[in-house]
Enzyme design. Structure first.
Site, PDB file in Angstrom:
ATOM      1  N   GLY A  36      43.427  52.448  40.367  1.00 42.16           N
ATOM      2  CA  GLY A  36      43.475  52.266  41.818  1.00 42.16           C
ATOM      3  C   GLY A  36      42.572  53.246  42.535  1.00 42.16           C
ATOM      4  N   TYR A 138      49.224  42.225  26.214  1.00 43.34           N
ATOM      5  CA  TYR A 138      49.518  42.316  27.645  1.00 43.34           C
ATOM      6  C   TYR A 138      50.688  41.399  27.995  1.00 43.34           C
ATOM      7  CZ  TYR A 138      49.140  41.337  32.630  1.00 43.34           C
ATOM      8  OH  TYR A 138      49.436  41.139  33.954  1.00 43.34           O
ATOM      9  N   LYS A 142      54.696  42.421  29.173  1.00 41.62           N
ATOM     10  CA  LYS A 142      55.363  41.953  30.398  1.00 41.62           C
ATOM     11  C   LYS A 142      56.628  41.156  30.072  1.00 41.62           C
ATOM     12  CE  LYS A 142      52.732  43.498  33.757  1.00 41.62           C
ATOM     13  NZ  LYS A 142      53.197  44.074  35.023  1.00 41.62           N
ATOM     14  N   LEU A 185      36.917  36.228  37.208  1.00 39.61           N
ATOM     15  CA  LEU A 185      35.924  35.181  37.490  1.00 39.61           C
ATOM     16  C   LEU A 185      35.311  35.290  38.887  1.00 39.61           C
ATOM     17  CD1 LEU A 185      34.430  32.608  36.707  1.00 39.61           C
ATOM     18  CD2 LEU A 185      36.424  31.315  37.507  1.00 39.61           C
ATOM     19  N   PHE A 203      33.025  31.036  29.876  1.00 40.38           N
ATOM     20  CA  PHE A 203      33.618  31.195  28.544  1.00 40.38           C
ATOM     21  C   PHE A 203      34.138  29.859  28.008  1.00 40.38           C
ATOM     22  CE2 PHE A 203      34.725  35.669  30.217  1.00 40.38           C
ATOM     23  CZ  PHE A 203      33.503  36.182  29.791  1.00 40.38           C
ATOM     24  N   GLY A 278      42.104  34.040  23.200  1.00 36.39           N
ATOM     25  CA  GLY A 278      43.396  33.974  23.879  1.00 36.39           C
ATOM     26  C   GLY A 278      43.387  33.208  25.194  1.00 36.39           C
TER      27      GLY A 278
HETATM   28  N1  UDP Z   1      35.894  33.265  33.126  1.00 34.21           N
HETATM   29  C1  UDP Z   1      34.593  32.916  32.801  1.00 34.21           C
HETATM   30  N2  UDP Z   1      33.614  33.855  32.938  1.00 34.21           N
HETATM   31  C2  UDP Z   1      33.871  35.133  33.392  1.00 34.21           C
HETATM   32  C3  UDP Z   1      35.208  35.472  33.728  1.00 34.21           C
HETATM   33  C4  UDP Z   1      36.192  34.514  33.570  1.00 34.21           C
HETATM   34  O1  UDP Z   1      34.322  31.781  32.391  1.00 34.21           O
HETATM   35  O2  UDP Z   1      32.935  35.948  33.474  1.00 34.21           O
HETATM   36  C5  UDP Z   1      36.977  32.257  33.006  1.00 34.21           C
HETATM   37  C6  UDP Z   1      38.065  32.632  32.014  1.00 34.21           C
HETATM   38  O3  UDP Z   1      37.756  32.137  30.730  1.00 34.21           O
HETATM   39  C7  UDP Z   1      39.287  31.950  32.620  1.00 34.21           C
HETATM   40  C8  UDP Z   1      38.999  31.936  34.119  1.00 34.21           C
HETATM   41  O4  UDP Z   1      37.604  32.178  34.249  1.00 34.21           O
HETATM   42  O5  UDP Z   1      39.363  30.609  32.184  1.00 34.21           O
HETATM   43  C9  UDP Z   1      39.754  33.004  34.868  1.00 34.21           C
HETATM   44  O6  UDP Z   1      39.553  34.245  34.203  1.00 34.21           O
HETATM   45  P1  UDP Z   1      39.944  35.625  34.851  1.00 34.21           P
HETATM   46  O7  UDP Z   1      39.452  36.700  33.924  1.00 34.21           O
HETATM   47  O8  UDP Z   1      39.489  35.678  36.263  1.00 34.21           O
HETATM   48  O9  UDP Z   1      41.532  35.606  34.889  1.00 34.21           O
HETATM   49  P2  UDP Z   1      42.608  35.371  33.700  1.00 34.21           P
HETATM   50  O10 UDP Z   1      42.780  33.871  33.614  1.00 34.21           O
HETATM   51  O11 UDP Z   1      42.088  36.000  32.459  1.00 34.21           O
HETATM   52  O12 UDP Z   1      43.822  36.047  34.210  1.00 34.21           O
END
Ligand code: UDP
Length: 319
Positions: A36, A138, A142, A185, A203, A278
């Site tokens: 933070g 993670y 939780k 994202l 991804f 994952g």
């Molecule tokens: N994602 C992506 N490229 C990036 C970051 C995320 O394609 O640089 C995709 C990721 O695979 C997921 C979605 O965007 O399907 C949301 O990812 P984020 O990391 O924002 O949140 P998460 O779902 O992991 O909590």
């Protein structure tokens, strides 16, 4: 009410604190500033730098009525590499916090939980009844916390609500996402729009979804914060309630990128990369329980609004 908010210097925490202050609550923030930012703590809140493991020192004699617990390690990839960190910070830290509360007579807690407890569900729409089967440390940390809260509330004078966030996005005025390094994202796509990155890696584009990219339930951080305000009134001694927070509709990665292009007016080049370990194809939740138990209604369900608010935030910060 007199409240302790852990993690109140973080992205979601700062917006939660801002909304609680607006509602007239007396707020003390406990944050170790490992992620933070001191200047993200809204003016009007007291600030104590420290770990949740040492919460007893902060709680003793302070007269808190409710603890809102957001402090956590929350990166899926990091949790796979360093599971012990998640055990220590999330599981043990929360147990210490709850022990301190119970010893010192504070018996109400609202805890941030996550969609990651559901793992890779084989249902189109997740509910709180969907089987929990986390696929990374993670999510398991939780889930362990949620299970522990169930036991504590069954055993005695304790009230808990776990709010399971789906994909939190957007900003609220001067409070927004400032992770370093950024992995999420929308802020990553905005870094591309600002010219700070050359392109966005998507991804995977071979998921069983309409355009092949992952579908997520994006939820405005202000709606998330409002759920905390409402949860305050829903706490009942002897009860542990679990509530999913999402809009009930999904957007694909391609759809989000399109929204970023529209909002920013920049081209946002993308390239297709491998799937991230994952990552389930689709994560969308029903919000019926949130509406029924909290009286919560998401007011900013449009992903374009989330991107718009986040874009304004990063531009104003010049980040
Ligand atoms: N994602 C992506 N490229 C990036 C970051 C995320 O394609 O640089 C995709 C990721 O695979 C997921 C979605 O965007 O399907 C949301 O990812 P984020 O990391 O924002 O949140 P998460 O779902 O992991 O909590």
């Amino acid at each position: 009410m007199r409240l302790l908010v852990t993690g109140g210097a973080g992205y979601i925490g700062s917006v939660v604190v801002a909304r609680l202050l607006e509602e007239g609550h007396d707020v003390t923030v406990l944050d170790d500033l490992s992620k933070g930012h001191r200047d993200a703590v809204p003016a009007g809140a007291r600030f104590i730098q420290g770990r949740i493991h040492d919460a007893a020192l902060v709680i003793e004699g302070a007269g808190f009525e409710v603890v809102v617990h957001l402090a956590a390690s929350s990166l899926v990839g990091e949790s796979v590499e360093h599971p012990a960190k998640y055990e220590e910070n999330n599981v043990l830290g929360t147990a210490r916090l709850c022990n301190a509360m119970q010893t010192l007579g504070v018996n109400k807690i609202i805890v941030s939980s996550t969609a990651a407890v559901y793992g890779v569900p084989d249902v189109a729409i997740i509910t709180e009844e969907t089987e929990t089967a986390p696929v990374n440390p993670y999510g398991s940390s939780k889930l362990t916390i949620d299970n522990d809260l169930a036991l504590r509330t069954q055993a005695g004078e304790f009230a808990a609500i776990s709010l399971r966030y789906f994909n939190v996005a957007g900003a609220y005025g001067s409070f927004g996402e400032r992770h370093r390094p950024e992995t999420h994202l929308i802020p990553t796509a905005l870094e591309v729009a600002m010219g700070q990155r050359a392109s966005l890696t998507i991804f995977g584009d071979d998921f069983p979804t309409p355009d092949g990219t992952c579908v997520r339930d994006y939820i405005h951080v202000l709606d998330i914060a409002n759920a905390h305000v409402l949860a305050m009134a829903a706490l009942e001694i002897g009860q542990h309630d679990i509530v999913n927070l999402g809009n009930g509709s999904g957007f694909s990665v391609q759809g989000v990128v399109e929204a970023v292009r529209n909002v920013t007016g920049h081209s946002v080049p993308t390239e297709i990369g491998p799937r991230r370990a994952g990552d389930p194809g689709v994560l969308v939740t029903s919000n019926e329980r949130a509406r029924a138990h909290l009286g919560w209604i998401p007011e900013h369900p449009d992903v374009t609004t989330m991107v718009d608010d986040a874009w304004r935030f990063v531009q104003e910060r010049g980040a």
